[in-house]
Design an enzyme around this catalytic site. Structure first.
Site, PDB file in Angstrom:
ATOM      1  N   CYS A   1      37.200  20.597 -12.509  1.00 57.12           N
ATOM      2  CA  CYS A   1      37.795  19.372 -13.354  1.00 57.12           C
ATOM      3  C   CYS A   1      38.356  20.013 -14.612  1.00 57.12           C
ATOM      4  O   CYS A   1      37.753  20.900 -15.335  1.00 57.12           O
ATOM      5  CB  CYS A   1      36.828  18.403 -13.556  1.00 57.12           C
ATOM      6  SG  CYS A   1      37.722  17.002 -14.393  1.00 57.12           S
TER       7      CYS A   1
ATOM      8  N   ASN B   1      39.662  14.750  -6.022  1.00 57.80           N
ATOM      9  CA  ASN B   1      38.826  14.132  -6.645  1.00 57.80           C
ATOM     10  C   ASN B   1      38.255  13.025  -5.329  1.00 57.80           C
ATOM     11  O   ASN B   1      38.706  12.886  -4.484  1.00 57.80           O
ATOM     12  CB  ASN B   1      39.287  13.086  -7.552  1.00 57.80           C
ATOM     13  CG  ASN B   1      38.985  13.665  -8.915  1.00 57.80           C
ATOM     14  OD1 ASN B   1      38.205  14.295  -9.116  1.00 57.80           O
ATOM     15  ND2 ASN B   1      40.081  13.313  -9.737  1.00 57.80           N
TER      16      ASN B   1
ATOM     17  N   ARG C   1      44.579   4.046  -3.130  1.00 62.24           N
ATOM     18  CA  ARG C   1      44.116   4.163  -4.573  1.00 62.24           C
ATOM     19  C   ARG C   1      44.182   3.011  -5.147  1.00 62.24           C
ATOM     20  O   ARG C   1      43.470   2.474  -6.009  1.00 62.24           O
ATOM     21  CB  ARG C   1      44.689   5.345  -5.256  1.00 62.24           C
ATOM     22  CG  ARG C   1      44.605   5.427  -6.686  1.00 62.24           C
ATOM     23  CD  ARG C   1      45.361   6.093  -7.485  1.00 62.24           C
ATOM     24  NE  ARG C   1      44.817   6.119  -9.015  1.00 62.24           N
ATOM     25  CZ  ARG C   1      45.299   6.942  -9.783  1.00 62.24           C
ATOM     26  NH1 ARG C   1      46.064   8.073  -9.669  1.00 62.24           N
ATOM     27  NH2 ARG C   1      44.871   6.746 -11.171  1.00 62.24           N
TER      28      ARG C   1
ATOM     29  N   HIS D   1      33.034  13.730 -14.613  1.00 60.32           N
ATOM     30  CA  HIS D   1      33.474  12.468 -15.342  1.00 60.32           C
ATOM     31  C   HIS D   1      32.365  11.645 -15.678  1.00 60.32           C
ATOM     32  O   HIS D   1      32.258  10.486 -15.871  1.00 60.32           O
ATOM     33  CB  HIS D   1      34.244  11.459 -14.441  1.00 60.32           C
ATOM     34  CG  HIS D   1      35.707  12.152 -14.206  1.00 60.32           C
ATOM     35  ND1 HIS D   1      36.368  11.196 -13.151  1.00 60.32           N
ATOM     36  CD2 HIS D   1      36.145  13.258 -14.310  1.00 60.32           C
ATOM     37  CE1 HIS D   1      37.711  12.053 -13.235  1.00 60.32           C
ATOM     38  NE2 HIS D   1      37.620  13.055 -13.603  1.00 60.32           N
TER      39      HIS D   1
ATOM     40  N   TYR E   1      35.754   9.221 -19.594  1.00 61.96           N
ATOM     41  CA  TYR E   1      35.566   8.295 -18.388  1.00 61.96           C
ATOM     42  C   TYR E   1      34.225   7.460 -18.787  1.00 61.96           C
ATOM     43  O   TYR E   1      33.692   6.363 -18.331  1.00 61.96           O
ATOM     44  CB  TYR E   1      35.293   8.907 -17.108  1.00 61.96           C
ATOM     45  CG  TYR E   1      36.494   9.443 -16.542  1.00 61.96           C
ATOM     46  CD1 TYR E   1      37.167   8.677 -15.814  1.00 61.96           C
ATOM     47  CD2 TYR E   1      37.115  10.620 -16.979  1.00 61.96           C
ATOM     48  CE1 TYR E   1      38.295   9.121 -14.932  1.00 61.96           C
ATOM     49  CE2 TYR E   1      38.331  11.031 -16.415  1.00 61.96           C
ATOM     50  CZ  TYR E   1      38.731  10.284 -15.419  1.00 61.96           C
ATOM     51  OH  TYR E   1      40.101  10.535 -14.806  1.00 61.96           O
TER      52      TYR E   1
END
Lengths: 423, 423, 423, 423
Positions: free
Chosen positions: B168, B147, B93, B198, B244
């Site tokens: 979500c 995700n 990540r 998002h 987001y």
């Protein structure tokens, strides 16, 4: 045989002699009795009328030339109304190019925020022309190559019932590339073509009806590479993009390049136009001045003449035109004007089914179309909020921190031409 | 009464205790007999199983806890399979976050190029889980909050017939904002909601069925303002965007901010997780550690439990879920997974008609969806060309000069997790 | 100049000499080197080949004539494959006409249950031809006027990738009516045209690009009135229907009339064909026999030649063709073959956008299309259940009490030609 | 707790006591303060008000009963307006049934030409109610079970912004059949459901979320068989049709049956109503008369109460309602009202995505919808031409030779109720 009246609005433009020349060459297929020149600038009109008269004489044409600053008089009785106006002139164009650059954004006449401001200045005038025609001459065709032609076509088809052919020479570019690459005449090349004006893509090429082989497409890609747009990109996309896609796929490189040059295209054109007009004003000149070559945009008159001939003679012709979508491209609204292959004949202009847009670019097309629809709405309503939404929807802007001050500055710089925003 | 088996894949995740706690609290409505923990990392699994056992004891629950590294064993007989895997862990990540930043682009776990690489690592594993279920337990539901949940749902629904709820917690945020702004319970607030995970927008708010007044929407805008997203932007859009969206509407500001901070969220989480896991490993600890709060993402278990209850009890419930479009949002392809209000009950999950997307944002949604569909295709095929097309289609990348080297660097940094790209 | 091979499948048909004559007349625009005649009936083929040889000699043509019962040999190297087969011959056609009548239903070659059985006999053979072409000659075009041409086109486009032009002369009828009514050449008339083969409607007429006035439409209505279809009906609809719509809008009258006559069209044709073939077999005859006139269907060869010329010469031409819908008509499935104006050129055949179908008839078109799609599926699968669903979906049948015994009787009467139903 | 005002328009109907009873039973979930009875017939209103007063007393309810012939007074302040009007009464209904029969056509209250005339009488009154509400009480909900409910809903949603729930008890029938067949509660059964009012189909049955097995569907087919609609037909369709489909799939049988009986349903109802009203008028009667059972239609109040409770309490509930399509059923226009599962809560009524309609019936649904849209247009405009087009579009009429005289006769027989056609 019936002779036509053709009217040119914005006849003071340096493009006018090319149309005149085209009309003379095509007189067998498009018999013009009267060519009416109209411009809101009496001086440019006077110079251009005098030049065209000399030019017609030299070409031995019998077309009768008339000249007026009265628009309704010019529209009356015309079969075709060629619109090539430039509200605010090249001076405002330079603003369209320079202001966005300050914000690190693309500054261009039709693409990005510059194109939006051009639309804001132009659409009210084009709507006023269209409404005059609705009233006094509803069967006439507007042959438009006033930019941004896609937004102009969207405004005219959404808000009036005037007949308009929203043209651009860009629809021919893929044929020229393929013809050059494969050594065949451009007329032998066909392709699917989807998108918007200056945001389009060609694919499924055939030559004399035979699909091109992969190695032939590679050669087309080489020939179609333009500026930063590389043959590699074309190969990966599997599509030949409009040259204007360079502003999307090579944004930073383009901005850097313009900054490096220090001079915008508008500034160059302003210079060129002065030179061209000096020639036009010279009473001994009766031919197209050499400087006109550098001016560019020549393909337009070829497209415009092709469309007028097909309509007048009820001759079938596939031409790429900006028309309301009505299902031709899946996923876009019905009213959204798109640039697609259309069949043109006496009955009008009708899009061909293109179906699904290519998997690699439909989202970009939708994003820009969303901007365009908001921009047209703002151009008509004069709403600052809608104008801001248009910039936020534009893939080349989107950032609130840029869009808000940019919009204020651009509106202010165009104040004299935007009564709808400053009441 | 029948008792259920629920399985958690990726049970070594620090989120697991929240699910355990939720299951205990909801035991009346969701009677769990066996909770099967599965993780591919035996050590994390061992620590988490031991902690959950202590935690369950403290809560006085009779749920039977089992633990295995054998995935098919874990899937067998499960009514719900909660998937919360993280392929490559927080180490990868951090790469997702840091590499794009080098190119001046958004570096984020789910948004932008980072999200694409996460999808590349994750989708093959999720498809393998879905295919196992197709074979051995086709009636089970995958309750996914791995995700990027939208891309995972798209891959699973496009390539398998496994049943998946792509969840979500973001679907609840507008309700929380409105509840806070208007002093009403979140349950009394309803709204239309369209877009992607998002990348979504809420509008048409009602409270107890009454449309909110303009001044009430202003207060919601104030409450929903988040980071750089201002109440002003919300008012101009007329929509409450996902937090987001800051990466889209305030791109430069966000990138500058991350650079200023010097540390990515992934680096913070890596630290936090170490702290949390030290607590879990401590045999005297039998409650959720305080550090867990800082970890975030808590709403997930609320959504997941709501969905499982509605399915198990055939109780009608509107939940925002990632489902194939099939006409719910006009203009997007049928197979495209979208995040919309759905009705959940025993028969499954069915989207509500949303019709036209709001005029200010449909193009952005289409653009990101285009990227997502290409990214899913690349994740499955391992095609570098398709991966490049995905980046070119992404509104946050698009520039060829950035996309080409960025892709190479990101693929190389993930080589160990991307067999499909390195054969 | 390259000379073409053109193949006629079902060359024993009495239509063949018309095609031969057309090819000779159009030899300048369509230069045929070889004309290959193929028929599965050696005797008919022998007679027709000999006659065509005499006919070509009399016309002074240099086309080389070949003759074979080997289909693959005939297909090999052909640019165009004209298909005019009649599986089961006129004997089976008479069954198609007579059996439905017993049940009080329309008995007709292409419309109603008779058309379905013709499709059941024909589609497997047409698919076998298409698959041969896919394999040995994929660039060839099938020029089909084997009926039911809409169902044949739907089967070939759904189940193979062979190129097919599904033609019918009916697309010209509205032009002929308008030309007769207004005293203008048919070529000057244009119109929108939507629907299916033998179930279509023309509207928005223009003459030389000018929309017809209401009183002109009234005159077109007078000219287009046909059998029971009155000018009044045409005026109320605002549309010129296919003559076959008489079976829908005047069902009882049509059935009564056929019963009154006592003889079906098929029985007449069987007689006529005998007379025609006696002439063909007479070695002193080298011109089209007079009896051929009464046979009808002459417009076909005009349409077929127009399409072949447009493809061969890459010449733009709007022709009404049966093509997959792909959004041209709103509300019908993408794969559904519809009969609409298309642009034909070397690259193929592409439908024009027609948008919304007229408000008065879209439901009837949908109902018949639903029947057609089920009938095509049944023709391929041989499923009795699907065949029954097709009859229940057909507006001219629908009644279970009729459909069930009717289907059994019709299948039994066609047993020799329906291996797919009798395995 | 706030107490509601509920208004019944057409309160003189024999259905009123069932609603009263339902409101008393549901008083916990739907707290009614005032029940306003309104009818244009003062005598029926007087009798019904007196009976309801006695009935409420016997039930021990505290609901306050008011009574008026002034519609606007009745609408004022109402939360729900239950509309159960019958313009022209049962006398006109008998005409609707009898006149088509003379032409050999289905004569039925809602299906076929009879339904069209009922729509012509009813729609102007319903639009007038809706416009009153728009003006004086825009938040109120019309709870409509005035037939033809689909056409009424289409008229109200197309021409006004009033809120309407277009209900029919038919949406429950498939659940009842499945419950009976499988021995489960109706609440455990779910299904997809598409089409129009009285022209719908249920499929994809689940019980407690589990898809039914083929042998279970066979048992449902047995249970759903109704009149001439056989289990065999249901099995072949794979769908459970509305009982009204008997008029489409067994047309001749139904017409023969009605002729055999000699008496229409309307004539029976007229008798029954007299009996029922004698009981209501008897001041000693304070309970629902036994004869009411024979009247039928009881499920309506269950559906209506369910919808009112879901709206009032913001409780999620899937109900089958007539709503504008907006993409829920592919292939039908956006504005077309369809009967589909909807989620009902305080925010209103929202359709679920149904996607493609079943392959065996989409054409029939489209054909009847086309008729409905034309009929609604004719009901509003009073155009005889549009009315004729509606009959020509109707699958049960279509024949010009029948439609023309039938229309004249039916309009004449309804002259007193059709001012829009007789000005």
């Amino acid at each position: 045989m019936e002779k036509l009246k053709i009217t040119i609005l914005g006849a003071g433009s340096s493009y006018t002699p090319e149309i005149v020349e085209g009309l003379v060459h095509e007189s067998e297929h498009l018999p013009v009795g009267e060519l009416a020149l109209m411009d809101s600038d009496p001086e440019r009109l006077r110079v251009m009328t005098a030049f065209c008269q000399r030019f017609l004489s030299r070409l031995g044409s019998s077309i009768s030339l008339t000249s007026t600053t009265d628009r309704r008089e010019a529209l009356c009785g015309a079969r075709f109304v060629i619109t090539q106006i430039r509200v605010g002139g090249n001076t405002q164009r330079i603003q369209d190019e320079k202001i966005p650059l300050k914000y690190g954004l693309v500054g261009q006449e039709t693409t990005g925020p510059g194109g939006m401001l051009k639309a804001f200045r132009t659409i009210p005038v084009m709507l006023s022309i269209a409404r005059d025609l609705e009233e006094i001459n509803p069967q006439a065709w507007i042959i438009n190559y006033t930019n941004p032609t896609g937004l102009v076509a969207e405004a005219v088809t959404r808000y009036t019932r005037a007949r308009i052919a929203g043209l651009c020479s860009g629809g021919l570019f893929p044929a020229w590339s393929a013809a050059k690459a494969l050594g065949v005449p451009a007329e032998a090349v066909r392709y699917d073509y989807v998108g918007l004006n200056h945001l389009n893509f060609a694919y499924n090429f055939t030559v004399c009806g035979r699909p091109v082989r992969p190695e032939e497409f590679d050669r087309i890609a080489q020939a179609a590479a333009h500026g930063p747009i590389s043959a590699d990109l074309i190969r990966v996309l599997g599509l030949v993009p409009s040259p204007y896609l360079q502003y999307y796929y090579y944004t930073s490189q383009r901005i850097a390049e313009v900054r490096r040059q220090g001079r915008t295209r508008g500034e160059e054109v302003l210079e060129l136009e002065k030179e061209v007009f000096r020639a036009y004003a010279d009473e001994t000149v009766d031919a197209k001045p050499a400087a006109l070559q550098k001016r560019g945009g020549g393909g337009y008159s070829q497209v415009a003449l092709g469309v007028m001939k097909a309509i007048h003679n009820d001759q079938e012709k596939t031409v790429i035109v900006n028309v309301p979508n009505h299902g031709a491209l899946r996923g876009l609204p019905d009213q959204a004007v798109v640039e697609i292959p259309c069949i043109v004949n006496a009955a009008g202009i009708r899009g061909l089914q293109m179906g699904e847009m290519p998997a690699s670019v439909w989202g970009l097309i939708a994003a820009v179309k969303n901007y365009e629809m908001l921009a047209v709405e703002a151009a008509v309503s004069g709403s600052r909020e809608t104008a801001l939404l248009a910039l936020l929807a534009h893939p080349l802007v989107r950032d609130v921190d840029l869009a808000v001050p940019l919009l204020e500055e651009m509106l202010a710089a165009n104040r004299a031409y935007l009564p709808q925003f400053f009441q």
